[in-house]
Design an enzyme around this catalytic site. Structure first.
Site, mmCIF file in Angstrom:
data_model
loop_
_atom_site.group_PDB
_atom_site.id
_atom_site.type_symbol
_atom_site.label_atom_id
_atom_site.label_comp_id
_atom_site.label_asym_id
_atom_site.label_seq_id
_atom_site.Cartn_x
_atom_site.Cartn_y
_atom_site.Cartn_z
ATOM 1 N N LEU A 145 15.118 -21.441 0.937
ATOM 2 C CA LEU A 145 16.102 -20.358 1.027
ATOM 3 C C LEU A 145 15.429 -19.037 1.407
ATOM 4 O O LEU A 145 16.090 -18.086 1.818
ATOM 5 C CB LEU A 145 16.799 -20.208 -0.334
ATOM 6 C CG LEU A 145 18.166 -19.538 -0.368
ATOM 7 C CD1 LEU A 145 19.168 -20.347 0.454
ATOM 8 C CD2 LEU A 145 18.675 -19.407 -1.804
ATOM 9 N N SER A 146 14.120 -18.964 1.247
ATOM 10 C CA SER A 146 13.370 -17.727 1.458
ATOM 11 C C SER A 146 12.754 -17.706 2.858
ATOM 12 O O SER A 146 11.891 -18.520 3.183
ATOM 13 C CB SER A 146 12.279 -17.635 0.382
ATOM 14 O OG SER A 146 11.155 -16.926 0.836
#
EC number: 2.5.1.18
Lengths: 225, 225
Positions: free
Chosen positions: B15-16
């Site tokens: 997600l990063s």
């Protein structure tokens, strides 16, 4: 005649340790890169308020990381940076309003002294854990930077004038217009484009935009150390 | 026999976006630096909760900066990264729990596939603006990474088992113990010391600790591109 120098603006506050790191690296590179470096003294407290951001050191794990990060960067960047003992009093209670107004006055009347006076203020707060909020502290830094006592006192008297106050406000607002949510902010004006870079860790990216990166201590500087 | 390889742990979440950048640069450098790179799938939501930090994109000016920063880093780092259109739904509503549990299962049973499956998940979410939360999305990524449909389905069935859930929790807790307040976190174990570095912008500093830095695209990689 070679190409015209590109203009880089560095928005900074002496309360911000990463601003110091950016400042030193950009001062080292200003001749290497053929850039016109415009130092822009700004107020980090104003930027935090305007953007809704919070000082990172308020989060315990960020404060803890700051200490170890600064410790490694001191060696790698060869800047004698060190955390003050009472970080919270320095950052949140004392602040930098008088110091940044003083630098604004220096920028208005003796811009040729701005680099040196800024560095002396950083040396006080971020290297020797000395005060920068009292008038005497500011005068001592100015003197160390090469100003006469008279010249320094004259500028200090002006820090409460509307001219100086408004100029610091304007510069801080300019940083906000570029999208600042903290400092340092570097704004590169080149080829009709404007790039805003946040933090001291975008130097390699800046070099990629401008020219060649030779690490934070380029060889010519290294030879002088 | 040369010196023993140093161990680097990379704690990441797909997600990063900055985790992806660290991941690619470290994968490029793992042979150049003679490091033992241990990929550690973690849950960024867990780290935010445990540290009291907030996702940066919640602050409008940070979200705005993310877009321009990613755009410049894509070119400089040569990673095909791109912001998804609906950033908030992707980051805050959909999240990455199933994807990170799947990567945890991959790490437990087929660690040799972890790099490729992670990359395919990043390609979906951070390059092609595709979902990573539905089972079918995860299976497609696994297949693209070279897994058989059967193998991928078998792992997907395991993501709700205590073994997988607990392993992801443990890895996330390990990152927190190192002081994480976000991701990526790189932990370098060398000469009896442990250095925790936060973010994708400490690669040059890591290189300073380990060995030589040749930019985010070292020559050997550049020749292959």
């Amino acid at each position: 005649m070679g190409p015209l120098p590109r203009t880089l603006e560095l928005f900074y506050d002496v309360l911000s340790p990463y601003s110091w790191l950016s400042f030193e690296v950009l001062c080292r590179y200003q001749n290497i890169w053929n850039i016109n470096l415009r130092l822009q003294p700004s107020l980090i407290a104003g930027i935090m308020k305007d953007s809704g951001n919070k000082p990172p050191a308020l989060l315990p794990r960020k404060a803890q990381y700051l200490a170890s990060d600064i410790n490694l960067l001191r060696q790698h960047l060869q800047v004698p940076i060190q955390l003050p003992k009472d970080l919270f009093s320095v950052l949140l209670e004392k602040g930098s309003l008088s110091a940044m107004r003083f630098l604004t006055a220096v920028n208005l009347e003796h811009p040729e002294m701005l680099e040196k006076v800024s560095r002396e203020l950083w040396m006080r707060i971020w290297s020797r854990d000395e005060d920068i909020s009292e008038p005497q502290s500011i005068l001592t830094a100015a003197k160390k930077a090469g100003m006469s006592a008279e010249q320094a006192r004259g500028l200090l008297e002006k820090i409460s004038t509307p001219t100086v106050k408004n100029k610091l406000k304007e510069t801080t607002e300019a940083a906000c217009k570029y999208g600042a949510f903290g400092l340092p902010v570097t704004v590169a004006h080149m080829d009709g484009q404007t790039h805003m870079l946040f933090g001291s860790d975008r130097m390699e990216l800046l070099a990629y935009l401008l020219e060649k990166w030779m690490g934070p201590v380029p060889p010519a500087v290294n030879a002088r150390l």
